[in-house]
Design a protein around this motif. Structure first.
Motif, PDB file in Angstrom:
ATOM      1  N   ARG A  42       0.814  -1.214   0.000  1.00 46.90           N
ATOM      2  CA  ARG A  42       0.000   0.000   0.000  1.00 46.90           C
ATOM      3  C   ARG A  42       0.853   1.271   0.000  1.00 46.90           C
ATOM      4  NH1 ARG A  42      -2.506  -0.979   5.024  1.00 46.90           N
ATOM      5  NH2 ARG A  42      -2.026  -3.157   4.968  1.00 46.90           N
ATOM      6  N   VAL A  43       2.115   1.162   0.443  1.00 53.70           N
ATOM      7  CA  VAL A  43       2.966   2.345   0.555  1.00 53.70           C
ATOM      8  C   VAL A  43       3.781   2.587  -0.716  1.00 53.70           C
ATOM      9  CG1 VAL A  43       4.812   3.435   1.891  1.00 53.70           C
ATOM     10  CG2 VAL A  43       3.106   2.030   3.048  1.00 53.70           C
ATOM     11  N   CYS A  44       4.514   1.535  -1.168  1.00 52.53           N
ATOM     12  CA  CYS A  44       5.444   1.735  -2.298  1.00 52.53           C
ATOM     13  C   CYS A  44       4.998   1.061  -3.589  1.00 52.53           C
ATOM     14  CB  CYS A  44       6.844   1.256  -1.927  1.00 52.53           C
ATOM     15  SG  CYS A  44       6.976  -0.533  -1.725  1.00 52.53           S
ATOM     16  N   SER A  45       3.895   0.345  -3.573  1.00 54.20           N
ATOM     17  CA  SER A  45       3.319  -0.336  -4.746  1.00 54.20           C
ATOM     18  C   SER A  45       4.186  -1.470  -5.279  1.00 54.20           C
ATOM     19  CB  SER A  45       3.038   0.667  -5.869  1.00 54.20           C
ATOM     20  OG  SER A  45       2.155   1.665  -5.432  1.00 54.20           O
ATOM     21  N   ALA A  46       5.092  -1.995  -4.463  1.00 53.54           N
ATOM     22  CA  ALA A  46       5.910  -3.139  -4.882  1.00 53.54           C
ATOM     23  C   ALA A  46       5.071  -4.414  -4.805  1.00 53.54           C
ATOM     24  CB  ALA A  46       7.135  -3.263  -3.989  1.00 53.54           C
ATOM     25  N   GLY A  60       7.286   2.729   4.373  1.00 53.00           N
ATOM     26  CA  GLY A  60       7.726   3.983   3.768  1.00 53.00           C
ATOM     27  C   GLY A  60       9.046   4.515   4.277  1.00 53.00           C
ATOM     28  N   LYS A  61       9.729   3.796   5.177  1.00 56.58           N
ATOM     29  CA  LYS A  61      11.016   4.269   5.703  1.00 56.58           C
ATOM     30  C   LYS A  61      12.151   4.059   4.707  1.00 56.58           C
ATOM     31  CE  LYS A  61       9.684   3.402  10.482  1.00 56.58           C
ATOM     32  NZ  LYS A  61       9.884   2.500  11.629  1.00 56.58           N
ATOM     33  N   VAL A  62      11.991   3.100   3.808  1.00 57.56           N
ATOM     34  CA  VAL A  62      13.020   2.807   2.806  1.00 57.56           C
ATOM     35  C   VAL A  62      12.532   3.301   1.454  1.00 57.56           C
ATOM     36  CG1 VAL A  62      14.297   0.977   1.639  1.00 57.56           C
ATOM     37  CG2 VAL A  62      13.804   0.786   4.081  1.00 57.56           C
TER      38      VAL A  62
END
Length: 192
Positions: A42-46, A60-62
């Motif tokens: 949900r954060v980086c779409s990976a 989201g920290k990386v």
């Protein structure tokens, strides 16, 4: 059900079973299935596998930069179906070694069992860096080739006994790619 529908259904089943087998690993006679790679962060779409418990970006920290597009010449060597591209793929390890700056060394331990080729490093790793010029009766190798004129470097790589199956035209294409590679240019400036 028509014959065509049955064939299509069986084909889909085979594809799904093949996909499940690809995502299954076996460790000490136990099978682990990590599932399909269809979970989207949900954060980086990976994308990640269903069975992965770890968070890919630590909420989201990386932040990783997007990968740059592969150079067009390299993409052609990897994907096209002409003589040069097939030769490149068939001899990819030779081409890789011919363009290496140093020789890698380590105490290599090959894990027991079946599976894709991999190795484990034990103790320390080291790199053999050759001098600026070869010793008497030795041919140029590694970083020594990078200080030559482009045409002479291509010829030197082509004449190496281990590269007998490699093509000069492919060496020329890779040389062009390396001239555009910023990391290769840093090495050449520092050593040349």
């Amino acid at each position: 059900m028509s014959q065509e529908k049955i064939i299509e259904h069986n084909s889909n089943l085979r594809a799904r079973n093949q996909e499940r087998r690809l995502n299954t690993i076996q460790i000490d006679n136990e099978q682990f299935n990590v599932g399909l790679m269809n979970i989207i962060c949900r954060v980086c779409s990976a994308f990640r596998f269903q069975g992965m418990l770890l968070n890919c970006c630590h909420n989201g920290k990386v932040h990783l930069p997007y990968l740059q597009e592969c150079p067009l010449l390299l993409r052609r060597l990897l994907a096209c179906d002409n003589h040069e591209a097939r030769n490149y793929r068939d001899n990819i390890r030779n081409y890789n070694a011919a363009f290496s700056f140093v020789s890698f060394g380590a105490d290599v331990i090959i894990p027991p069992g079946r599976g894709p080729y991999c190795f484990r490093l034990q103790s320390q790793t080291y790199h053999f860096i050759s001098g600026l010029h070869p010793n008497n009766d030795e041919r140029r190798k590694y970083g020594q080739v990078y200080i030559l004129d482009s045409a002479e470097a291509i010829q030197t790589r082509s004449e190496a006994p281990e590269n007998i199956a490699c093509l000069e035209s492919v060496f020329a294409s890779i040389s062009t790619i390396m001239e555009q590679n910023p990391y290769a240019q840093i090495h050449i400036k520092e050593c040349g």
